[in-house]
Design a protein around this motif. Structure first.
Motif, PDB file in Angstrom:
ATOM      1  N   PHE A 116      33.993  38.354  50.602  1.00 27.25           N
ATOM      2  CA  PHE A 116      35.146  38.497  50.913  1.00 27.25           C
ATOM      3  C   PHE A 116      35.715  38.538  52.162  1.00 27.25           C
ATOM      4  O   PHE A 116      36.859  38.049  52.497  1.00 27.25           O
ATOM      5  CB  PHE A 116      35.742  39.184  49.662  1.00 27.25           C
ATOM      6  CG  PHE A 116      35.920  38.482  48.424  1.00 27.25           C
ATOM      7  CD1 PHE A 116      35.788  37.330  48.128  1.00 27.25           C
ATOM      8  CD2 PHE A 116      35.498  39.321  47.333  1.00 27.25           C
ATOM      9  CE1 PHE A 116      35.815  36.697  47.046  1.00 27.25           C
ATOM     10  CE2 PHE A 116      35.399  38.876  46.049  1.00 27.25           C
ATOM     11  CZ  PHE A 116      35.488  37.507  45.751  1.00 27.25           C
ATOM     12  N   ALA A 117      34.969  39.567  52.882  1.00 26.31           N
ATOM     13  CA  ALA A 117      35.325  39.753  54.218  1.00 26.31           C
ATOM     14  C   ALA A 117      35.239  38.961  55.293  1.00 26.31           C
ATOM     15  O   ALA A 117      36.041  38.904  56.358  1.00 26.31           O
ATOM     16  CB  ALA A 117      34.573  40.960  54.748  1.00 26.31           C
ATOM     17  N   LEU A 148      38.769  31.134  46.236  1.00 29.28           N
ATOM     18  CA  LEU A 148      40.197  31.442  46.505  1.00 29.28           C
ATOM     19  C   LEU A 148      40.609  32.814  46.078  1.00 29.28           C
ATOM     20  O   LEU A 148      40.232  33.419  45.189  1.00 29.28           O
ATOM     21  CB  LEU A 148      41.046  30.680  45.784  1.00 29.28           C
ATOM     22  CG  LEU A 148      40.862  29.325  45.943  1.00 29.28           C
ATOM     23  CD1 LEU A 148      41.866  28.543  44.982  1.00 29.28           C
ATOM     24  CD2 LEU A 148      40.826  28.588  47.264  1.00 29.28           C
ATOM     25  N   ALA A 149      41.110  33.821  47.173  1.00 27.78           N
ATOM     26  CA  ALA A 149      41.451  35.186  46.970  1.00 27.78           C
ATOM     27  C   ALA A 149      43.032  35.538  47.304  1.00 27.78           C
ATOM     28  O   ALA A 149      43.392  34.732  48.012  1.00 27.78           O
ATOM     29  CB  ALA A 149      40.189  36.064  47.527  1.00 27.78           C
ATOM     30  N   GLY A 150      43.039  36.785  47.102  1.00 24.66           N
ATOM     31  CA  GLY A 150      44.459  37.367  47.734  1.00 24.66           C
ATOM     32  C   GLY A 150      45.715  37.337  46.907  1.00 24.66           C
ATOM     33  O   GLY A 150      45.374  36.377  45.728  1.00 24.66           O
ATOM     34  N   SER A 179      39.928  34.149  42.404  1.00 22.15           N
ATOM     35  CA  SER A 179      39.683  35.607  42.136  1.00 22.15           C
ATOM     36  C   SER A 179      40.819  36.331  41.798  1.00 22.15           C
ATOM     37  O   SER A 179      41.945  36.069  42.598  1.00 22.15           O
ATOM     38  CB  SER A 179      38.835  36.127  43.233  1.00 22.15           C
ATOM     39  OG  SER A 179      38.935  37.699  43.086  1.00 22.15           O
ATOM     40  N   LEU A 180      40.978  37.267  41.041  1.00 22.86           N
ATOM     41  CA  LEU A 180      42.283  37.915  40.842  1.00 22.86           C
ATOM     42  C   LEU A 180      42.190  39.146  41.054  1.00 22.86           C
ATOM     43  O   LEU A 180      42.904  40.177  40.702  1.00 22.86           O
ATOM     44  CB  LEU A 180      42.612  37.844  38.960  1.00 22.86           C
ATOM     45  CG  LEU A 180      42.779  36.240  38.555  1.00 22.86           C
ATOM     46  CD1 LEU A 180      43.011  36.339  37.129  1.00 22.86           C
ATOM     47  CD2 LEU A 180      43.967  35.507  39.339  1.00 22.86           C
ATOM     48  N   ALA A 181      41.247  39.602  41.821  1.00 22.72           N
ATOM     49  CA  ALA A 181      41.123  41.024  42.174  1.00 22.72           C
ATOM     50  C   ALA A 181      42.190  41.527  43.001  1.00 22.72           C
ATOM     51  O   ALA A 181      42.672  42.909  42.769  1.00 22.72           O
ATOM     52  CB  ALA A 181      39.657  41.018  43.053  1.00 22.72           C
ATOM     53  N   ALA A 182      42.742  40.889  43.801  1.00 21.92           N
ATOM     54  CA  ALA A 182      43.948  41.173  44.475  1.00 21.92           C
ATOM     55  C   ALA A 182      45.151  41.630  43.613  1.00 21.92           C
ATOM     56  O   ALA A 182      46.194  41.972  44.167  1.00 21.92           O
ATOM     57  CB  ALA A 182      44.081  40.407  45.528  1.00 21.92           C
ATOM     58  N   MET A 183      45.150  40.932  42.375  1.00 25.81           N
ATOM     59  CA  MET A 183      46.250  41.145  41.570  1.00 25.81           C
ATOM     60  C   MET A 183      46.081  42.395  40.759  1.00 25.81           C
ATOM     61  O   MET A 183      46.904  42.276  39.650  1.00 25.81           O
ATOM     62  CB  MET A 183      46.420  39.717  40.783  1.00 25.81           C
ATOM     63  CG  MET A 183      46.576  38.584  41.516  1.00 25.81           C
ATOM     64  SD  MET A 183      48.073  38.321  42.493  1.00 25.81           S
ATOM     65  CE  MET A 183      49.377  38.056  41.434  1.00 25.81           C
TER      66      MET A 183
END
Length: 353
Positions: free
Chosen positions: A64-65, A97-99, A122-126
């Motif tokens: 992701f970085a 897709l992220a963020g 990805s829903l990690a940022a949510m």
């Protein structure tokens, strides 16, 4: 610029819905932690020649970085161009897709512009968002690109998602697939039951991301009751970090699983292979240390094969855990039939040319 799945090339849509091998594309770096274009292109060529039906780029295994280093668009562009130049068949191209919503929509626009067919969201940022907020986010991104849902396991940054969330997510017409990767049987069932409750099983293709249960996921029929009728659903393919290595072996095994399912003949040998694949994943993904070395472990397999120069990750502190190299050595020695060392050795220089 927006894309609808109804506009996909027919061969791409058929491949995705029928089920295929989609490796999560790794990131090749040099000793200065810069993108190694030559080896990155070689990885794409490897996946193509191994028989993969598509690639997922910019996802967890790509790191992701890359977004923080200005590499998101260059890496996606390089993979799309290398695949187009090398492949003699249509491939399913999926962009990670992220963020938050603005960032995810911007990445979706980039992906569509580069020729990608779908976005793995990805829903990690949510984390901390309500279910209504999550669904609104998904709908906003789906306005730009068809979506593949992503149930990422919490151990590597994912968030817990309810059966009701998956029902509501599956009701979004632009959802074309779901990567089921909670590494948890109960939560895997939540996804499947949500899709069936949404009456979306014909539109949405389910892909396993449960690297700890790859073969079982692909063998198992899920039979659910709806309106006094039984609905049978299957996980049709895999979108996996595990398949970023030993990809030729994965394609061979996937074909064997498909034949067994179609013939309704699951023998003990195939169940034995299921356990072997899980054992390999434990080494590659560094299960003993809570997945800390999961990306470096995959890099190590490719380094040993000569496709990568080293195991460098964007975070210089990220690498193999104590004892992980020995664990990888053990499974490579025990299960050479699952690998593809000879295939890589025969083609490596051509891919690196």
């Amino acid at each position: 610029m927006a894309l609808n799945w109804t506009n996909w090339p027919r061969e791409v849509l058929e491949t995705f819905r029928r089920g295929t091998v989609i490796p999560a594309h790794l990131l090749a770096l040099d000793s200065h932690w810069q993108l190694d274009v030559r080896r990155q292109r070689a990885l794409t060529r490897y996946y193509v020649d191994a028989g993969a039906g598509g690639m997922a780029v910019g996802v967890h295994s790509t790191q992701f970085a890359i977004r923080d280093r200005g590499l998101y668009e260059p890496v996606l562009k390089l993979a799309a161009e290398a695949a187009a130049e090398w492949a003699n068949r249509p491939l399913v191209l999926i962009a990670g897709l992220a963020g938050q919503t603005v960032q995810a929509r911007r990445e979706a626009e980039t992906a569509v512009g580069l020729g990608y067919h779908a976005g793995l969201l990805s829903l990690a940022a949510m984390k901390g968002a309500s279910e209504d907020e999550l669904i609104a986010h998904c709908r906003a991104v789906a306005e730009v690109v068809p979506l593949v849902g992503f149930y990422l396991q919490p151990a590597v940054g994912g968030i817990l998602l309810s059966r009701n969330f998956w029902r509501r997510f599956a009701e979004i017409e632009q959802v074309i697939g779901i990567k089921v990767a909670p590494f948890n049987r109960y939560r895997t069932l939540d996804v499947i039951e949500g899709v069936v409750a949404a009456r979306a099983e014909d539109r949405i293709a389910l892909y396993t991301g449960n690297d700890d249960a790859i073969v079982i996921d692909l063998l198992c029929p899920y039979v659910l009751r709806r309106d006094d009728k039984h609905v049978t659903v299957r996980i049709v393919g895999g979108l996996l970090g595990h398949w970023s290595v030993w990809t030729r072996g994965a394609v061979t095994l996937f074909a064997r699983i498909k034949r067994a399912v179609e013939a309704e003949l699951i023998d003990d040998d195939l169940l034995e292979v299921a356990a072997k694949v899980t054992d390999c994943n434990a080494a590659f993904f560094d299960v003993e240390h809570d997945f800390r070395g999961c990306i470096a472990g995959c890099h190590e397999v490719l380094r040993r094969q000569g496709l990568l120069e080293g195991i460098w990750c964007l975070d210089p502190k990220e690498g193999l855990s104590s004892g992980q190299a020995e664990a990888i050595e053990r499974v490579m020695r025990l299960y050479p039939e699952l690998g593809d060392d000879s295939f890589v050795a025969e083609n490596r220089e051509r891919w690196l040319s």
